[in-house]
Design a protein around this motif. Structure first.
Motif, PDB file in Angstrom:
ATOM      1  N   LEU A   1      71.078 103.294  30.284  1.00 34.01           N
ATOM      2  CA  LEU A   1      72.186 102.967  29.392  1.00 34.01           C
ATOM      3  C   LEU A   1      73.541 103.061  30.087  1.00 34.01           C
ATOM      4  CD1 LEU A   1      70.926 104.943  26.260  1.00 34.01           C
ATOM      5  CD2 LEU A   1      70.519 102.545  26.851  1.00 34.01           C
ATOM      6  N   VAL A   2      73.539 103.418  31.372  1.00 36.56           N
ATOM      7  CA  VAL A   2      74.766 103.538  32.161  1.00 36.56           C
ATOM      8  C   VAL A   2      74.724 102.488  33.274  1.00 36.56           C
ATOM      9  CG1 VAL A   2      76.232 105.110  33.474  1.00 36.56           C
ATOM     10  CG2 VAL A   2      74.746 106.008  31.679  1.00 36.56           C
ATOM     11  N   ALA A   3      75.866 101.846  33.548  1.00 38.94           N
ATOM     12  CA  ALA A   3      75.853 100.680  34.446  1.00 38.94           C
ATOM     13  C   ALA A   3      76.692 100.871  35.704  1.00 38.94           C
ATOM     14  CB  ALA A   3      76.331  99.447  33.683  1.00 38.94           C
ATOM     15  N   GLN A   4      76.734 102.089  36.246  1.00 38.53           N
ATOM     16  CA  GLN A   4      77.564 102.326  37.431  1.00 38.53           C
ATOM     17  C   GLN A   4      77.159 101.436  38.604  1.00 38.53           C
ATOM     18  OE1 GLN A   4      77.732 107.060  37.674  1.00 38.53           O
ATOM     19  NE2 GLN A   4      75.765 106.242  37.044  1.00 38.53           N
ATOM     20  N   ARG A   5      75.882 101.488  38.957  1.00 38.03           N
ATOM     21  CA  ARG A   5      75.389 100.796  40.140  1.00 38.03           C
ATOM     22  C   ARG A   5      75.413  99.284  39.965  1.00 38.03           C
ATOM     23  NH1 ARG A   5      70.270 102.642  43.777  1.00 38.03           N
ATOM     24  NH2 ARG A   5      69.760 100.650  44.739  1.00 38.03           N
ATOM     25  N   SER A   6      74.932  98.814  38.823  1.00 41.73           N
ATOM     26  CA  SER A   6      74.876  97.364  38.617  1.00 41.73           C
ATOM     27  C   SER A   6      76.273  96.766  38.491  1.00 41.73           C
ATOM     28  CB  SER A   6      74.051  97.043  37.369  1.00 41.73           C
ATOM     29  OG  SER A   6      74.607  97.637  36.216  1.00 41.73           O
ATOM     30  N   LEU A   7      77.208  97.471  37.889  1.00 38.18           N
ATOM     31  CA  LEU A   7      78.576  96.971  37.779  1.00 38.18           C
ATOM     32  C   LEU A   7      79.184  96.797  39.163  1.00 38.18           C
ATOM     33  CD1 LEU A   7      81.146  96.229  36.289  1.00 38.18           C
ATOM     34  CD2 LEU A   7      81.630  98.680  36.017  1.00 38.18           C
ATOM     35  N   ALA A   8      79.059  97.793  40.020  1.00 45.55           N
ATOM     36  CA  ALA A   8      79.604  97.684  41.372  1.00 45.55           C
ATOM     37  C   ALA A   8      78.956  96.538  42.135  1.00 45.55           C
ATOM     38  CB  ALA A   8      79.405  99.000  42.120  1.00 45.55           C
ATOM     39  N   ALA A   9      77.641  96.371  41.972  1.00 39.12           N
ATOM     40  CA  ALA A   9      76.934  95.309  42.694  1.00 39.12           C
ATOM     41  C   ALA A   9      77.403  93.930  42.249  1.00 39.12           C
ATOM     42  CB  ALA A   9      75.430  95.454  42.480  1.00 39.12           C
TER      43      ALA A   9
ATOM     44  N   LYS B   1      75.160 101.695  22.679  1.00 42.27           N
ATOM     45  CA  LYS B   1      74.757 100.457  23.355  1.00 42.27           C
ATOM     46  C   LYS B   1      74.372  99.383  22.347  1.00 42.27           C
ATOM     47  CE  LYS B   1      74.685  99.720  27.099  1.00 42.27           C
ATOM     48  NZ  LYS B   1      75.749  99.286  28.045  1.00 42.27           N
ATOM     49  N   ALA B   2      73.797  99.787  21.227  1.00 47.53           N
ATOM     50  CA  ALA B   2      73.468  98.818  20.184  1.00 47.53           C
ATOM     51  C   ALA B   2      74.742  98.191  19.615  1.00 47.53           C
ATOM     52  CB  ALA B   2      72.660  99.487  19.079  1.00 47.53           C
ATOM     53  N   ILE B   3      75.742  99.021  19.360  1.00 49.87           N
ATOM     54  CA  ILE B   3      77.015  98.514  18.831  1.00 49.87           C
ATOM     55  C   ILE B   3      77.688  97.595  19.841  1.00 49.87           C
ATOM     56  CG2 ILE B   3      79.336  99.197  18.103  1.00 49.87           C
ATOM     57  CD1 ILE B   3      78.005 101.871  17.144  1.00 49.87           C
TER      58      ILE B   3
END
Length: 310
Positions: A80-88, A167-169
């Protein structure tokens, strides 16, 4: 957060079963197809019902997984957290633009447009190199708030069920919270609730970026703070302006301003007034350095709070 940084979400798992956010998205899409009809009042009531159902199911699923123990909660929470994918995704925009140095400027811009189209909702076909770079930096700042800080904030406050409900909201807002003829009434509740639950995280994200500016060479914490105080409330979004202004002021950029969505020109205030609008791939990487420092501050702050509470 550490698990997500180390592991991300494996591509093989995505191809096999999808992702929790994609499961939520499929449910929202099915409810929208089945319920979004009739007059405006009926559509609005149906949208409220659909949102309540999705959020309730997400909360229940989060509670069920959390009951399985801390390891299950860690693994589920990391999705539910997007640290790695956001940076990529943001780094891919810089890489695409850099390809223009070898293959010609037009090829680099096309690659940059293709990469940035994956993370922004605006029209990208007419963006030049500076426009692509600005879009990437704006998306990085905004998604730091709602893709990293917000789910972590609600997880810290309400546990895994709180993060799943958030995340649903947020997913509902991204899918149906638009001011189009089809979604204006049905998505009204999703858009309003998303604005509300993102209020604390957007302001916390701005503070983290101001603090991170102390750690990144060449960044200005004073400039970041001044831009937040001067510009953040002028943004058309009640939340996006806070991290965007902090990012812009810290790095001497001028972000936001006029953009196009679905062929419609949208006027907006500039975040970082007096800053530089002609951004390049190197500026995207400077923004990524600031983002990583802010993310590190968030992890450190949570670790200190956890030890203190324990």
């Amino acid at each position: 957060m550490l698990a997500e940084l180390a592991l991300g979400y494996p591509d093989r798992l995505w191809r096999a079963v999808g992702h929790p956010v994609s499961w939520i998205g499929r449910l929202i899409a099915a409810l929208e197809r089945g319920l979004n009809r009739g007059g405006e009042g009926r559509r609005r009531a149906a949208g409220v019902f659909a949102l309540a159902l999705v959020v309730g199911l997400a909360w229940g699923a989060g509670a069920l997984v959390a009951a399985l123990g801390w390891l299950a909660a860690v693994l589920a929470g990391s999705t539910l957290v997007a640290q790695r994918s956001l940076a990529a995704h943001v780094a891919a925009v810089a890489d695409g633009l850099d390809a223009g140095l070898d293959a010609g400027l037009d090829a680099g811009i096309e690659a940059g447009r293709a990469a940035v189209a994956r993370i922004v909702g605006r029209d990208v076909a007419a963006l030049d190199q500076a426009g692509v770079a600005r879009a990437a930096v704006e998306s990085l700042a905004e998604n730091f708030a709602d893709g990293v800080v917000a789910p972590v904030f609600w997880m810290a406050l309400l546990g895994l069920p709180g993060a799943a409900a958030y995340k649903a909201i947020n997913t509902a807002d991204s899918m149906i919270g638009h001011r189009t003829e089809r979604h204006r009434a049905f998505g009204w509740a999703a858009a309003r609730l998303d604005d509300l639950v993102n209020l604390p995280a957007a302001r916390l994200a701005a503070l983290l970026l101001v603090g991170a500016a102390w750690l990144v060479p060449g960044a200005s914490p004073g400039g970041a703070w001044a831009a937040v105080r001067r510009d953040a409330r002028g943004h058309r979004s009640p939340n996006a302006g806070w991290p965007e202004a902090a990012m812009a002021g810290a790095l001497g950029f001028a972000l936001a301003g006029p953009r196009r969505y679905g062929g419609v020109a949208v006027e907006d205030a500039v975040m970082g007034q007096g800053g530089r609008r002609e951004l390049a791939p190197a500026d995207i990487r400077r923004a990524l350095a600031l983002y990583r420092a802010a993310d590190g501050l968030l992890i450190a702050g949570l670790a200190v709070a956890a030890v203190a509470l324990w």
